[in-house]
Design an enzyme around this catalytic site. Structure first.
Site: not given
Ligand code: NAD
Length: 485
Positions: A154, A459
């Site tokens: 995002n 962060e």
């Molecule tokens: P996601 O959890 O599907 O993926 C996040 C990242 O993790 C991606 O780069 C993905 O390739 C990687 N990933 C997936 N499986 C992994 C594994 N087993 N080991 C290591 N890396 C792995 O999330 P998304 O769909 O990309 O983003 C949306 C989510 O992120 C939402 O839940 C949102 O709330 C969260 N988010 C949190 C923040 C925050 O700062 N708290 C900010 C933005 C988004």
């Protein structure tokens, strides 16, 4: 395939673009049209090896560089990022689908703020002198080593800079894996850092999905993993990192409450709720997706919200007049539509929106639901789309208890004109990042992060330094050593 958006290589390692077409191809799609705008390849084992190896080599020298010099590089990078804001924002819009009206002010600019902030404080990161009578001790703040950053889709530029800024300021190297959905802008951040004078190898970018992230997380050369992603991914990464006791920062999902008391300024509360639900088409982790509105105000709130939602300008995201863009992917659109169906089945009342828009790409109108109750799925699970749920409440104790009845704890907001109540309520809410008469501000000067299942660590701000450095304590004896024999 557009020439402009296709990067010169999939990865950026040791100061240069690297390609290995043996890796799984990943198509980069412009969410506003569904067109393929670039193709990158997931990192192979050889690419991962190269990235970690170069980071490890570069880190030792960087740690020995004066913090002032490290800071100067980051400050220079911030300046270049600002100068290229339009170019970066247009690329971010193509990568994420977010309207240019947003990316111009919330992505590269926020990344630049982080590089500038951590560049500025780098030289001030000192230890302590601890007097112990005749003897004394001192502490040294040391880098962790090679840190891994893993991003969500995002806010790709922002996430990369929020992690790179403190990591590099403290003398670490970083290997960053962007989300496979939005791989483009992080490569530009790497280019800019090198242009600003960052020695090769200190910020390497490798592409790929979960398996590449998992390989980085478990590598023994890695000292720390900072993930921005969903709770299910966070659990996997946290437990994989625990095996070798790595440091972690987990920025995860939320289901945050936004509480509107009946003495609030209605238009400000509506503005806050719009920022908390529809900015970036609702794809923001801190979103206040459970909007608790006090009984006496609820009806007017819903009616005025429906009116204000007519102000959504849905159209070409590259047109600066557009203020509401598509969802990031076909998959995300399906997830959101699935939740909307459950919401209707469970009896929530759709006041307006939530319809698919008949045009190429992943478009839906912003949705407003009334009559939402705590037991409904839409009040419990993170949807990550443009869906605002209104829940009614009677009094303060009740709403605080209901707001806290969730496993998440990322953010919370309150709108009221009663200053004592504002601070009292925020004080009782279980959330890491809170807002009073506002929502979703994220200045770099303010620590950012969640409690409960929403995360570990912080962060931004000085708090981030704790998560990218470790303290060495040194006891200094000035006299003779007393020993039993
Ligand atoms: P996601 O959890 O599907 O993926 C996040 C990242 O993790 C991606 O780069 C993905 O390739 C990687 N990933 C997936 N499986 C992994 C594994 N087993 N080991 C290591 N890396 C792995 O999330 P998304 O769909 O990309 O983003 C949306 C989510 O992120 C939402 O839940 C949102 O709330 C969260 N988010 C949190 C923040 C925050 O700062 N708290 C900010 C933005 C988004």
């Amino acid at each position: 395939m557009s020439y402009d958006t296709q990067p010169k290589g999939s990865h950026f390692i040791d100061g240069a673009y690297v390609e290995d077409t043996a890796g799984t191809p990943i198509e980069v799609i412009y969410p506003a049209t569904g067109e393929v705008i670039a193709t990158v390849h997931a990192a192979t084992d050889a690419v991962i090896e190269q990235a970690l190896d170069s980071a490890r080599r570069a880190q030792a020298e960087w740690a020995a560089t004066s913090p002032r010099e490290r800071g100067r590089v980051l400050t220079r990078a911030a300046q270049i990022l600002r100068e290229r804001n339009r170019e970066m924002s247009e690329l971010e819009t193509r990568d994420t689908g977010k309207p240019l009206q947003e990316t111009l002010v919330a992505d590269a600019t926020s990344g630049a703020d982080a590089l500038e902030y951590f560049g500025g404080i780098a030289a001030g990161l000192t230890g302590e002198h601890i007097p112990l009578g005749e003897d004394w001790a001192y502490t040294v703040r040391e880098p962790l080593g090679v840190c891994v950053g893993i991003g969500a889709w995002n806010y790709p530029t922002q996430i990369a800079c929020w992690k790179a800024g403190p990591a590099l300021a403290c003398g670490n190297a970083m290997v960053f894996k962007p989300s496979e959905t939005t791989p483009l802008c992080t490569l530009k951040v790497a280019e800019i850092l090198v242009e600003a004078g960052l020695p090769a190898g200190l910020f390497n970018v490798v592409q790929g999905a979960g398996p590449v992230g998992a390989a980085l997380t478990t590598d023994p050369r890695v000292a720390k993993v900072s993930l921005t992603g969903s709770v299910p991914t966070g659990r996997k990464v946290y437990s994989a990192a625990a095996d070798s006791l790595k440091h972690v920062t987990m920025e995860l999902g939320g289901k945050s409450p936004l509480i509107v008391f009946d003495d609030a300024s209605l238009e400000d509360a509506l503005g806050g709720a719009i920022m908390a639900n529809f900015y970036s088409s609702g794809q923001i982790c801190t979103n206040g997706t459970r909007v608790f509105v006090q009984k006496g105000l609820r009806e007017r709130f819903v009616q005025r919200m429906a009116e204000r939602m007519k102000g959504a300008v849905i159209g070409d995201p590259l047109d600066e007049a557009t203020n509401f863009g598509p969802l990031v992917s076909a998959r995300q659109m399906e997830i959101v539509e699935g939740y909307l169906k459950i919401a209707q089945d469970e009896g929530a009342r759709c006041v307006t929106g939530g319809e698919r828009i008949d045009r190429p790409g992943y478009w839906m109108t912003p949705a407003l639901f009334d009559g939402v109750t705590d037991d409904m799925t839409m009040a419990k699970e993170e949807i990550f789309g443009p869906v605002l749920s209104v829940l009614e409440f009677d009094d303060e104790d009740e709403v605080v208890e209901r707001a806290n009845t969730t496993t998440f704890g990322l953010a919370a907001g309150v709108f009221t004109r009663d200053i004592s109540r504002a601070h009292r309520v925020i004080g009782r809410l279980e959330a890491g990042t809170c807002f009073i008469n506002s929502y979703n501000d994220a200045p770099v000067e303010m620590p950012f992060g969640g409690v409960k299942m929403s995360g570990v660590g912080r962060e931004n701000a000085k708090a981030a330094i704790e998560h990218y450095s470790q303290v060495k304590s040194v006891y200094v004896r000035m006299g003779a050593v007393e020993a039993p024999f």
